[in-house]
Design an enzyme around this catalytic site. Structure first.
Site, PDB file in Angstrom:
ATOM      1  N   THR A   1       0.831  -1.205   0.000  1.00 52.80           N
ATOM      2  CA  THR A   1       0.000   0.000   0.000  1.00 52.80           C
ATOM      3  C   THR A   1       0.867   1.259   0.000  1.00 52.80           C
ATOM      4  OG1 THR A   1      -0.066   0.155   2.423  1.00 52.80           O
ATOM      5  CG2 THR A   1      -1.707  -1.273   1.367  1.00 52.80           C
TER       6      THR A   1
ATOM      7  N   ASP B   1       4.346  -0.829 -28.360  1.00 57.65           N
ATOM      8  CA  ASP B   1       4.461  -0.366 -26.980  1.00 57.65           C
ATOM      9  C   ASP B   1       4.807   1.115 -27.045  1.00 57.65           C
ATOM     10  OD1 ASP B   1       5.452   0.350 -24.357  1.00 57.65           O
ATOM     11  OD2 ASP B   1       5.606  -1.786 -23.923  1.00 57.65           O
TER      12      ASP B   1
ATOM     13  N   THR C   1      -0.250  -6.890 -22.255  1.00 57.44           N
ATOM     14  CA  THR C   1      -0.476  -5.588 -21.625  1.00 57.44           C
ATOM     15  C   THR C   1      -1.077  -5.769 -20.244  1.00 57.44           C
ATOM     16  OG1 THR C   1      -0.877  -4.588 -23.790  1.00 57.44           O
ATOM     17  CG2 THR C   1      -1.670  -3.397 -21.875  1.00 57.44           C
TER      18      THR C   1
ATOM     19  N   SER D   1      -2.695 -12.190 -20.666  1.00 55.79           N
ATOM     20  CA  SER D   1      -2.556 -11.035 -19.786  1.00 55.79           C
ATOM     21  C   SER D   1      -3.734 -10.975 -18.811  1.00 55.79           C
ATOM     22  CB  SER D   1      -2.451  -9.762 -20.633  1.00 55.79           C
ATOM     23  OG  SER D   1      -2.420  -8.617 -19.822  1.00 55.79           O
ATOM     24  N   ARG D   2      -4.726 -10.164 -19.125  1.00 58.46           N
ATOM     25  CA  ARG D   2      -5.962 -10.079 -18.355  1.00 58.46           C
ATOM     26  C   ARG D   2      -7.111 -10.012 -19.335  1.00 58.46           C
ATOM     27  NH1 ARG D   2      -3.039 -11.532 -15.025  1.00 58.46           N
ATOM     28  NH2 ARG D   2      -2.656 -10.717 -12.920  1.00 58.46           N
TER      29      ARG D   2
ATOM     30  N   ASP E   1      -6.058 -17.767 -22.275  1.00 57.96           N
ATOM     31  CA  ASP E   1      -5.777 -18.262 -20.933  1.00 57.96           C
ATOM     32  C   ASP E   1      -6.499 -17.419 -19.895  1.00 57.96           C
ATOM     33  OD1 ASP E   1      -4.399 -20.185 -19.292  1.00 57.96           O
ATOM     34  OD2 ASP E   1      -3.108 -18.555 -18.602  1.00 57.96           O
TER      35      ASP E   1
ATOM     36  N   GLU F   1     -13.402 -13.828 -15.580  1.00 57.27           N
ATOM     37  CA  GLU F   1     -12.288 -14.792 -15.515  1.00 57.27           C
ATOM     38  C   GLU F   1     -12.739 -16.188 -15.912  1.00 57.27           C
ATOM     39  OE1 GLU F   1      -9.224 -15.299 -15.790  1.00 57.27           O
ATOM     40  OE2 GLU F   1      -8.277 -15.189 -13.835  1.00 57.27           O
TER      41      GLU F   1
ATOM     42  N   HIS G   1      -6.360 -20.236 -16.976  1.00 55.32           N
ATOM     43  CA  HIS G   1      -5.365 -19.338 -16.376  1.00 55.32           C
ATOM     44  C   HIS G   1      -4.192 -20.162 -15.832  1.00 55.32           C
ATOM     45  CE1 HIS G   1      -5.007 -15.102 -14.402  1.00 55.32           C
ATOM     46  NE2 HIS G   1      -3.831 -15.553 -14.818  1.00 55.32           N
TER      47      HIS G   1
ATOM     48  N   GLY H   1       0.793 -19.112 -16.111  1.00 58.59           N
ATOM     49  CA  GLY H   1       1.737 -18.728 -15.066  1.00 58.59           C
ATOM     50  C   GLY H   1       2.252 -19.924 -14.294  1.00 58.59           C
TER      51      GLY H   1
END
Length: 326
Positions: free
Chosen positions: A83, A176, A208, A236-237, A260, A265, A284, A287
């Site tokens: 944080t 990029d 990204t 990525s997401r 993936d 999700e 997913h 990783g």
């Protein structure tokens, strides 16, 4: 971290290795930093080894840890637990993002090469027909000779994919906005603008991070600009890609997709992509998993050893770079 994360990443050999370089607090792992036992342990802690499921290290937690000077994270992103209070105190932070980048890059390389040969579709057809067919009539669009591959974002993973592609006979384009032409040349890629990346590439791989500025970045216009039978790979997401636009293009048979990650999700059970032959959806898994978790523990151990010796972190996370990190 969560007990499950600790059990997965920190096996007995890893814990013994940590004990040789530091006074490791007695187990069990801390997963509730407000509990009395956690407050007792935190009072003497100089360095925290964190992982998936770590609660936020907020001002209240830091008051209970007056000696805390460093955080070594055994996973990638530190956004969930490091944080502003940590940065304001000057706590040093390290992440295993570099170690986690390798299996994602390996997955990506594998998918680029397999989809270039249309392995999944041809294996499915072979299983159905039990006949090889006329292989001399294979379309010239099949194969990886001089295939054009686009990398969206020169992130840790994106750069590792570029590195893994070097031995292969493909042409690599990169978009990029933070990479100069000179740096692109050093990477051995051709730097292009975003629309050109999607219009020219046989395969586009998304690396990204999900940030306010990248949510929905890969929208309908870019997807519709992709060549017929092009492949979109996303490790990525999910929310970086406009899910509805991608679904429409894949269902129409215009492009193929290797996902993936999705948005959400886990897609609803009745989502049409589940049964679409042009989409490969994996849970997913790109990783670190299984024996790859040891790589995360080893990097964290090396970082802890360096910090304890006064050498500083080899993989520091900088506050000023958070806006560009996952």
């Amino acid at each position: 971290m969560s007990p499950d994360a600790a059990s997965a990443v920190l096996d007995p050999d890893s814990l013994d290795a940590f004990r040789r370089v530091c006074d490791l607090a007695p187990l069990p792992v801390l997963d509730d930093l407000s509990a009395p036992r956690a407050r007792s342990v935190l009072a003497d802690v100089d360095l925290l080894i964190t992982g998936w499921g770590c609660p936020p290290l907020d001002a209240d937690v830091l008051r209970a840890a007056p000696r805390l000077r460093a955080v070594v994270h055994t996973a990638g992103s530190v956004r969930g637990h490091v944080t502003d209070a940590c940065w304001e105190r000057g706590i040093e932070v390290s992440s295993a993002a570099a170690a986690n980048a390798l299996p994602v890059a390996e997955y990506t390389l594998g998918m680029i090469l397999l989809t270039g040969k249309r392995v999944f579709e041809r294996a499915r057809d072979y299983r159905t027909s039990r006949s090889r067919g006329d292989w001399l009539r294979t379309p010239r669009s099949v194969g990886n000779h001089h295939r054009t591959v686009g990398i969206l974002s020169a992130s840790l993973i994106g750069r590792r994919v570029v590195e893994l592609l070097r031995p292969h006979d493909v042409h690599v384009l990169l978009h990029d906005p933070f990479v100069s032409d000179a740096e692109a040349t050093r990477l051995g890629v051709e730097r292009v603008e975003l629309p050109e990346l999607f219009a020219r590439c046989d395969t586009v791989s998304v690396h990204t991070p999900l940030l306010p500025t990248t949510r929905g970045l890969v929208g309908r216009a870019l997807i519709d600009a992709m060549p017929a039978d092009a492949v979109l790979i996303n490790t990525s997401r999910g929310a970086v890609v406009e899910q509805d636009a991608l679904t429409d293009a894949v269902l129409a048979g215009r492009i193929r997709a290797v996902l993936d990650v999705t948005d959400p999700e886990v897609l609803p059970p009745d989502h049409p992509l589940w049964d679409c032959d042009n989409a490969l959806i994996t849970p997913h898994l790109a990783g670190s998993e299984g024996n790859e978790w040891r790589r995360l523990a080893d990097l964290a151990l090396a970082e802890t050893t360096r910090w304890a010796s006064g050498a500083g972190f080899l993989h520091p996370v900088r506050r000023e770079r958070l806006a560009f990190l996952a």
